[in-house]
Motif scaffolding. Structure first.
Motif, PDB file in Angstrom:
ATOM      1  N   ASP A  65      67.675  85.879  49.860  1.00 34.77           N
ATOM      2  CA  ASP A  65      68.628  86.129  50.941  1.00 34.77           C
ATOM      3  C   ASP A  65      67.854  86.233  52.248  1.00 34.77           C
ATOM      4  O   ASP A  65      67.067  87.161  52.425  1.00 34.77           O
ATOM      5  CB  ASP A  65      69.404  87.422  50.666  1.00 34.77           C
ATOM      6  CG  ASP A  65      70.509  87.684  51.683  1.00 34.77           C
ATOM      7  OD1 ASP A  65      70.496  87.081  52.775  1.00 34.77           O
ATOM      8  OD2 ASP A  65      71.382  88.510  51.374  1.00 34.77           O
ATOM      9  N   PHE A  66      68.089  85.297  53.138  1.00 33.69           N
ATOM     10  CA  PHE A  66      67.351  85.275  54.397  1.00 33.69           C
ATOM     11  C   PHE A  66      67.725  86.428  55.332  1.00 33.69           C
ATOM     12  O   PHE A  66      67.052  86.653  56.327  1.00 33.69           O
ATOM     13  CB  PHE A  66      67.528  83.925  55.099  1.00 33.69           C
ATOM     14  CG  PHE A  66      66.602  82.883  54.546  1.00 33.69           C
ATOM     15  CD1 PHE A  66      65.357  82.682  55.102  1.00 33.69           C
ATOM     16  CD2 PHE A  66      66.969  82.131  53.450  1.00 33.69           C
ATOM     17  CE1 PHE A  66      64.481  81.741  54.586  1.00 33.69           C
ATOM     18  CE2 PHE A  66      66.108  81.186  52.914  1.00 33.69           C
ATOM     19  CZ  PHE A  66      64.859  80.988  53.490  1.00 33.69           C
ATOM     20  N   LYS A  67      68.752  87.154  54.997  1.00 37.32           N
ATOM     21  CA  LYS A  67      69.118  88.325  55.797  1.00 37.32           C
ATOM     22  C   LYS A  67      67.962  89.336  55.826  1.00 37.32           C
ATOM     23  O   LYS A  67      67.756  90.022  56.813  1.00 37.32           O
ATOM     24  CB  LYS A  67      70.368  88.988  55.213  1.00 37.32           C
ATOM     25  CG  LYS A  67      70.798  90.230  55.943  1.00 37.32           C
ATOM     26  CD  LYS A  67      72.048  90.820  55.334  1.00 37.32           C
ATOM     27  CE  LYS A  67      72.502  92.029  56.119  1.00 37.32           C
ATOM     28  NZ  LYS A  67      73.738  92.587  55.559  1.00 37.32           N
ATOM     29  N   PHE A  68      67.221  89.393  54.730  1.00 36.41           N
ATOM     30  CA  PHE A  68      66.164  90.383  54.603  1.00 36.41           C
ATOM     31  C   PHE A  68      64.778  89.806  54.904  1.00 36.41           C
ATOM     32  O   PHE A  68      63.774  90.450  54.649  1.00 36.41           O
ATOM     33  CB  PHE A  68      66.186  90.986  53.195  1.00 36.41           C
ATOM     34  CG  PHE A  68      67.514  91.586  52.871  1.00 36.41           C
ATOM     35  CD1 PHE A  68      67.919  92.761  53.479  1.00 36.41           C
ATOM     36  CD2 PHE A  68      68.379  90.959  51.991  1.00 36.41           C
ATOM     37  CE1 PHE A  68      69.155  93.319  53.195  1.00 36.41           C
ATOM     38  CE2 PHE A  68      69.615  91.507  51.702  1.00 36.41           C
ATOM     39  CZ  PHE A  68      70.007  92.689  52.310  1.00 36.41           C
ATOM     40  N   TRP A  69      64.734  88.595  55.437  1.00 41.19           N
ATOM     41  CA  TRP A  69      63.458  87.951  55.725  1.00 41.19           C
ATOM     42  C   TRP A  69      63.201  88.031  57.218  1.00 41.19           C
ATOM     43  O   TRP A  69      63.915  87.427  58.008  1.00 41.19           O
ATOM     44  CB  TRP A  69      63.500  86.503  55.249  1.00 41.19           C
ATOM     45  CG  TRP A  69      62.163  85.918  55.010  1.00 41.19           C
ATOM     46  CD1 TRP A  69      61.183  86.419  54.212  1.00 41.19           C
ATOM     47  CD2 TRP A  69      61.645  84.716  55.567  1.00 41.19           C
ATOM     48  NE1 TRP A  69      60.094  85.599  54.225  1.00 41.19           N
ATOM     49  CE2 TRP A  69      60.354  84.548  55.054  1.00 41.19           C
ATOM     50  CE3 TRP A  69      62.151  83.768  56.444  1.00 41.19           C
ATOM     51  CZ2 TRP A  69      59.552  83.466  55.392  1.00 41.19           C
ATOM     52  CZ3 TRP A  69      61.360  82.696  56.770  1.00 41.19           C
ATOM     53  CH2 TRP A  69      60.081  82.545  56.253  1.00 41.19           C
ATOM     54  N   ASP A  70      62.190  88.778  57.615  1.00 42.37           N
ATOM     55  CA  ASP A  70      61.887  89.034  59.019  1.00 42.37           C
ATOM     56  C   ASP A  70      61.026  87.910  59.598  1.00 42.37           C
ATOM     57  O   ASP A  70      59.807  87.939  59.495  1.00 42.37           O
ATOM     58  CB  ASP A  70      61.173  90.381  59.150  1.00 42.37           C
ATOM     59  CG  ASP A  70      60.796  90.718  60.581  1.00 42.37           C
ATOM     60  OD1 ASP A  70      61.340  90.081  61.509  1.00 42.37           O
ATOM     61  OD2 ASP A  70      59.950  91.604  60.764  1.00 42.37           O
ATOM     62  N   ILE A  71      61.660  86.918  60.199  1.00 37.00           N
ATOM     63  CA  ILE A  71      60.915  85.806  60.784  1.00 37.00           C
ATOM     64  C   ILE A  71      60.087  86.239  61.984  1.00 37.00           C
ATOM     65  O   ILE A  71      59.049  85.663  62.288  1.00 37.00           O
ATOM     66  CB  ILE A  71      61.861  84.631  61.144  1.00 37.00           C
ATOM     67  CG1 ILE A  71      61.076  83.354  61.450  1.00 37.00           C
ATOM     68  CG2 ILE A  71      62.767  84.989  62.296  1.00 37.00           C
ATOM     69  CD1 ILE A  71      60.302  82.820  60.296  1.00 37.00           C
ATOM     70  N   ASP A  72      60.508  87.306  62.663  1.00 39.73           N
ATOM     71  CA  ASP A  72      59.766  87.782  63.828  1.00 39.73           C
ATOM     72  C   ASP A  72      58.397  88.330  63.468  1.00 39.73           C
ATOM     73  O   ASP A  72      57.544  88.475  64.338  1.00 39.73           O
ATOM     74  CB  ASP A  72      60.570  88.854  64.569  1.00 39.73           C
ATOM     75  CG  ASP A  72      61.812  88.275  65.216  1.00 39.73           C
ATOM     76  OD1 ASP A  72      61.793  87.075  65.574  1.00 39.73           O
ATOM     77  OD2 ASP A  72      62.805  89.010  65.348  1.00 39.73           O
ATOM     78  N   GLN A  73      58.168  88.612  62.202  1.00 40.77           N
ATOM     79  CA  GLN A  73      56.865  89.121  61.795  1.00 40.77           C
ATOM     80  C   GLN A  73      55.751  88.139  62.173  1.00 40.77           C
ATOM     81  O   GLN A  73      54.637  88.544  62.484  1.00 40.77           O
ATOM     82  CB  GLN A  73      56.845  89.401  60.295  1.00 40.77           C
ATOM     83  CG  GLN A  73      57.014  88.154  59.430  1.00 40.77           C
ATOM     84  CD  GLN A  73      57.180  88.467  57.977  1.00 40.77           C
ATOM     85  OE1 GLN A  73      56.629  89.439  57.489  1.00 40.77           O
ATOM     86  NE2 GLN A  73      57.946  87.647  57.266  1.00 40.77           N
TER      87      GLN A  73
END
Length: 168
Positions: A65-73
Motif C-alpha cells: 500500500d503506497f499510502k504508507f510509503w514515504d517517498i519524501d525520505q
C-alpha cells in the motif's frame, strides 16, 4: 549476494548522467532467464538462484500500500529521485528498483527507479510462475488488476502503454 543479482559497474557514481543500481534489487534482474525459456534456450543462471532472486523481489520491491510509503525520505537524504506516481494511496505495486535498507540506496540511481510499471510487473509475475512461485506471481497479477478496477482507471487500456511505457 545470495538473495538477488546485483550490478557490477566500473563507472563512478555521479550526477553527470551515470546512473546505476549497484546493490539494488531490479525488477528485471532475471528477465533474460524467463525469455530464454520461452525460446527453448538454456537459462544463463541456475534455476534455484533465479527462484531465490524472484522471492527477494517480492520482499524488497513489492509495496502492498503506497499510502504508507514515504517517498519524501529520499529527498530528505539528498537522493536524486525522478518519481512519477502511477499509483494512489491504497494501491500496491512492484517498484522498478529498491534496496533492502534505505541506508544502502545510492545517491544517483536509475531514473524512475521508484515507479510502478505494469509491463515489468507482468513480466516479473510470469517469471515467478515459470519457476513455481505461483502464489507470488498471482499476488503481483492481482495487485495490477486491482489498480484497474474502474475507480481511477479502466481495465480497457492495460495494453496501451503510452509514450513512456507506463499506463496512464
Amino acid at each position: 549476494n545470495g538473495d538477488y543479482y546485483q550490478q557490477i559497474s566500473n563507472t563512478i557514481q555521479n550526477s553527470n548522467g551515470t546512473r546505476n543500481y549497484l546493490t539494488g534489487s531490479a525488477i528485471d534482474q532475471v528477465l533474460g532467464c524467463w525469455w530464454a525459456k520461452q525460446l527453448n534456450l538454456p537459462s544463463p543462471y541456475p534455476e534455484d538462484r533465479v527462484k531465490t532472486a524472484l522471492q527477494s523481489l517480492i520482499k524488497i520491491n513489492y509495496i502492498d500500500d503506497f499510502k504508507f510509503w514515504d517517498i519524501d525520505q529520499f529527498w530528505k537524504l539528498g537522493i536524486d529521485n525522478q518519481y512519477r506516481r502511477y499509483v494512489t494511496d491504497g494501491e500496491g505495486g512492484l517498484i522498478v528498483l529498491n534496496w533492502p535498507a534505505l541506508k544502502d540506496r545510492i545517491k544517483f540511481p536509475l531514473l524512475y527507479n521508484t515507479e510502478v510499471m505494469t509491463g515489468f510487473e507482468y513480466s516479473a509475475a510470469a517469471a515467478m510462475a515459470q519457476v513455481g512461485l505461483i502464489d507470488e506471481g498471482l499476488t503481483i497479477m492481482k495487485t495490477v488488476q486491482n489498480r484497474y478496477n474502474g475507480t481511477l482507471r479502466t481495465g480497457l487500456a492495460q495494453d496501451c502503454w503510452g509514450y513512456s511505457g507506463n499506463p496512464f
